[in-house]
Design a protein around this motif. Structure first.
Motif, mmCIF file in Angstrom:
data_model
loop_
_atom_site.group_PDB
_atom_site.id
_atom_site.type_symbol
_atom_site.label_atom_id
_atom_site.label_comp_id
_atom_site.label_asym_id
_atom_site.label_seq_id
_atom_site.Cartn_x
_atom_site.Cartn_y
_atom_site.Cartn_z
ATOM 1 N N ARG A 200 0.835 -1.203 0.000
ATOM 2 C CA ARG A 200 0.000 0.000 0.000
ATOM 3 C C ARG A 200 0.871 1.256 0.000
ATOM 4 N N GLY A 201 1.956 1.216 0.777
ATOM 5 C CA GLY A 201 2.868 2.355 0.783
ATOM 6 C C GLY A 201 3.517 2.567 -0.577
ATOM 7 N N ALA A 202 3.827 1.450 -1.260
ATOM 8 C CA ALA A 202 4.397 1.553 -2.601
ATOM 9 C C ALA A 202 3.408 2.205 -3.554
ATOM 10 N N GLY A 203 2.111 1.882 -3.396
ATOM 11 C CA GLY A 203 1.086 2.500 -4.219
ATOM 12 C C GLY A 203 1.010 4.004 -3.999
ATOM 13 N N ALA A 204 1.146 4.413 -2.733
ATOM 14 C CA ALA A 204 1.138 5.846 -2.436
ATOM 15 C C ALA A 204 2.360 6.530 -3.049
ATOM 16 N N ILE A 205 3.501 5.868 -2.992
ATOM 17 C CA ILE A 205 4.717 6.434 -3.594
ATOM 18 C C ILE A 205 4.566 6.548 -5.110
ATOM 19 N N ARG A 206 3.899 5.570 -5.721
ATOM 20 C CA ARG A 206 3.628 5.671 -7.164
ATOM 21 C C ARG A 206 2.764 6.898 -7.466
ATOM 22 N N ALA A 207 1.769 7.124 -6.617
ATOM 23 C CA ALA A 207 0.880 8.272 -6.819
ATOM 24 C C ALA A 207 1.637 9.586 -6.683
ATOM 25 N N ALA B 19 19.203 7.315 2.614
ATOM 26 C CA ALA B 19 17.978 8.046 2.918
ATOM 27 C C ALA B 19 17.036 8.004 1.722
ATOM 28 N N ALA B 20 15.746 8.125 2.020
ATOM 29 C CA ALA B 20 14.723 8.161 0.976
ATOM 30 C C ALA B 20 13.631 9.129 1.406
ATOM 31 N N ASP B 21 13.028 9.828 0.426
ATOM 32 C CA ASP B 21 11.908 10.695 0.770
ATOM 33 C C ASP B 21 10.915 10.785 -0.374
ATOM 34 N N VAL C 114 10.522 -4.166 7.667
ATOM 35 C CA VAL C 114 10.858 -4.202 6.245
ATOM 36 C C VAL C 114 12.291 -4.674 6.046
ATOM 37 N N VAL C 115 13.207 -4.154 6.854
ATOM 38 C CA VAL C 115 14.604 -4.561 6.736
ATOM 39 C C VAL C 115 14.752 -6.049 7.004
ATOM 40 N N GLY C 116 14.110 -6.558 8.048
ATOM 41 C CA GLY C 116 14.217 -7.975 8.382
ATOM 42 C C GLY C 116 13.662 -8.871 7.297
ATOM 43 N N ALA C 117 12.495 -8.534 6.764
ATOM 44 C CA ALA C 117 11.882 -9.349 5.717
ATOM 45 C C ALA C 117 12.707 -9.310 4.438
ATOM 46 N N ASP D 214 25.144 -0.201 -3.428
ATOM 47 C CA ASP D 214 24.479 1.087 -3.213
ATOM 48 C C ASP D 214 23.028 1.032 -3.679
ATOM 49 N N ALA D 215 22.804 0.422 -4.840
ATOM 50 C CA ALA D 215 21.444 0.337 -5.373
ATOM 51 C C ALA D 215 20.545 -0.471 -4.451
ATOM 52 N N LEU D 216 21.078 -1.569 -3.904
ATOM 53 C CA LEU D 216 20.281 -2.370 -2.975
ATOM 54 C C LEU D 216 19.911 -1.553 -1.743
ATOM 55 N N ALA D 217 20.864 -0.789 -1.215
ATOM 56 C CA ALA D 217 20.570 0.057 -0.057
ATOM 57 C C ALA D 217 19.475 1.065 -0.384
ATOM 58 N N GLU D 218 19.520 1.636 -1.587
ATOM 59 C CA GLU D 218 18.498 2.613 -1.968
ATOM 60 C C GLU D 218 17.128 1.962 -2.114
ATOM 61 N N VAL D 219 17.079 0.764 -2.700
ATOM 62 C CA VAL D 219 15.808 0.063 -2.840
ATOM 63 C C VAL D 219 15.219 -0.258 -1.466
ATOM 64 N N LEU D 220 16.061 -0.715 -0.543
ATOM 65 C CA LEU D 220 15.559 -1.044 0.787
ATOM 66 C C LEU D 220 15.115 0.208 1.533
ATOM 67 N N ALA D 221 15.799 1.328 1.317
ATOM 68 C CA ALA D 221 15.365 2.581 1.940
ATOM 69 C C ALA D 221 13.995 2.987 1.404
ATOM 70 N N ALA D 222 13.782 2.827 0.092
ATOM 71 C CA ALA D 222 12.470 3.132 -0.484
ATOM 72 C C ALA D 222 11.407 2.191 0.068
ATOM 73 N N GLY D 223 11.764 0.907 0.262
ATOM 74 C CA GLY D 223 10.838 -0.042 0.858
ATOM 75 C C GLY D 223 10.494 0.326 2.292
ATOM 76 N N ALA D 224 11.501 0.744 3.058
ATOM 77 C CA ALA D 224 11.254 1.187 4.425
ATOM 78 C C ALA D 224 10.362 2.419 4.436
ATOM 79 N N LEU D 225 10.582 3.321 3.490
ATOM 80 C CA LEU D 225 9.735 4.514 3.370
ATOM 81 C C LEU D 225 8.289 4.121 3.102
ATOM 82 N N ALA D 226 8.094 3.156 2.213
ATOM 83 C CA ALA D 226 6.739 2.679 1.921
ATOM 84 C C ALA D 226 6.087 2.106 3.177
ATOM 85 N N GLY D 227 6.851 1.330 3.942
ATOM 86 C CA GLY D 227 6.320 0.753 5.171
ATOM 87 C C GLY D 227 5.974 1.799 6.207
#
Length: 403
Positions: A108-115, A244-246, A292-295, A368-381
């Motif tokens: 759901r958070g990913a959907g909001a980020i898409r919006a 970081a992600a925003d 999110v980080v654990g999963a 670096d890319a993996l860290a950025e993806v996980l930060a975006a995932g944490a942001l979604a969560g």
């Protein structure tokens, strides 16, 4: 080669030890023998544990005394649009978890980020640490050793980097406590999480310190690293990747997605993530970044115990004129795309889902890319949970998803 039943019997008779079985059979037969040994106890059925889909020899560098594999349900959230310096595009984020509603929440958070048009991400710094502790005769000698370390980075780097073709020593900072000297070494380990690389390199550097000063190393890890334990130094100085992600979510999208306002979500963040965490003396000021980080760590072959540092995240939220601003900063995310569990078959496949299996070109870019993806995932969560709390529908979401 000996069959599994014979091996199990020899262990029962005391002729062999559990760790010796691979000397007498292939890895799968050794694992089967251990299952036979354990299944001899009443009520023990290891049929499912023994049904794994990869050759046991693929796990020889990851586990000892193997009996099989534990299967954790694996889901994906997304698409998650990431606009970063190393990661760019929409990805599906694999998440391995037993917690119902977690994947749905991140989705759901990913959907909001898409919006909102996507999440912006950046790696602020990278550096895996190892901090040996040395003993000296007194505080003056300890201070002299610390001074020598401060002026000898080049010599220490030569020794440390002779043990690896990829790692680079960035810093060596001494700390004196009485007659003890701790030296916190910081390495750029490229696409590897790099803890083992840093340990081996630090042992070589420590030899130089011992040969050139009166100091004697007590332990190659003195807990100032700090590895797999809550520590303020990691929250402040960072460890692994600091990332970081925003995102800015328009007010109408906030109300449409979460049934609440930017102001309400900002207030939840202030009172829960900031004030509540401060009152609890937390090292992380966030809603559930560790979830999110654990999963993601389980799914992607990361060192799961490093979730301790990965949870030292700060979530900030502001109600702005143009909508809801949300950011998450993870100062100590220890991740890599090579080494450790990343080579296991299922974890390697999960890394392929996000296009980050193996080393990057140039080295370090995949990590670096993996860290950025996980930060975006944490942001979604974070966005999803804060929205659920502000909209007062957290309990109903857990009830719907079986929790």
């Amino acid at each position: 080669m000996t069959d599994a039943a014979t091996l199990a019997e020899r262990v029962r008779a005391g002729e062999l030890r559990l760790y010796e079985l691979e000397d007498h059979a292939d890895a799968d037969t050794a694992a089967a023998a251990r299952r036979l040994l354990l299944a001899a106890e009443p009520g023990v059925d290891l049929e499912t544990i023994g049904e794994y889909a990869f050759p046991a020899e693929r796990a020889e560098s990851n586990v000892e005394n193997m009996i099989g594999a534990t299967q954790v349900p694996l889901g994906v959230a997304g698409p998650l649009p990431v606009d970063g310096e190393a990661a760019s595009g929409s990805v599906y984020l694999p998440l391995a978890t037993t917690e119902g509603a977690l994947v749905a929440s991140v989705n759901r958070g990913a959907g909001a980020i898409r919006a909102a048009g996507g999440a912006s991400t950046t790696v602020l710094q990278r550096g895996m640490t190892r901090a040996p502790v040395f003993e000296t005769s007194d505080v003056r000698e300890a201070a002299a050793v610390a001074d020598w370390v401060r002026g000898s980075l080049d010599r220490l780097a030569d020794a440390a980097e002779s043990t690896t073709s990829h790692g680079e020593l960035r810093e060596a900072t001494p700390y004196v406590v009485g007659d003890s000297v701790f030296v916190r070494f910081v390495y750029d380990t490229k696409d590897a999480m790099g803890m083992n690389m840093a340990t081996i390199a630090t042992r070589a550097a420590a030899d130089v310190i011992e040969s050139e000063t009166p100091a004697s190393m007590v332990a190659v890890s003195g807990n100032l690293c700090t590895d797999k334990k809550p520590a303020g130094i990691n929250a402040i100085e960072g460890r692994g990747r600091s990332v970081a992600a925003d995102v800015v979510l328009p007010a109408d999208a906030t109300e449409d997605r979460f049934g609440t306002t930017p102001e309400a979500i900002a207030e939840v963040n202030t009172r829960k993530n900031l004030l509540g965490s401060a009152k609890a003396a937390s090292l992380g000021f966030n809603a559930h970044v560790a979830n999110v980080v654990g999963a993601a760590f389980l799914a992607l072959g990361q060192d799961v115990a490093q979730v301790v540092e990965g949870a030292h995240a700060i979530t900030s939220v502001e109600a702005r004129e143009d909508g809801l601003y949300v950011s998450v900063t993870l100062p100590a995310l220890a991740v890599g795309t090579v080494g450790g569990g990343t080579g296991l078959p299922t974890q390697s496949e999960a890394l392929e889902i996000i296009g980050l299996a193996g080393g990057g070109d140039p080295p370090g870019t995949n990590g670096d890319a993996l860290a950025e993806v996980l930060a975006a995932g944490a942001l979604a969560g974070e966005l999803s949970l804060l929205g659920a709390l502000a909209g007062r529908h957290l309990a109903s979401a857990h009830a719907e998803h079986g929790r």
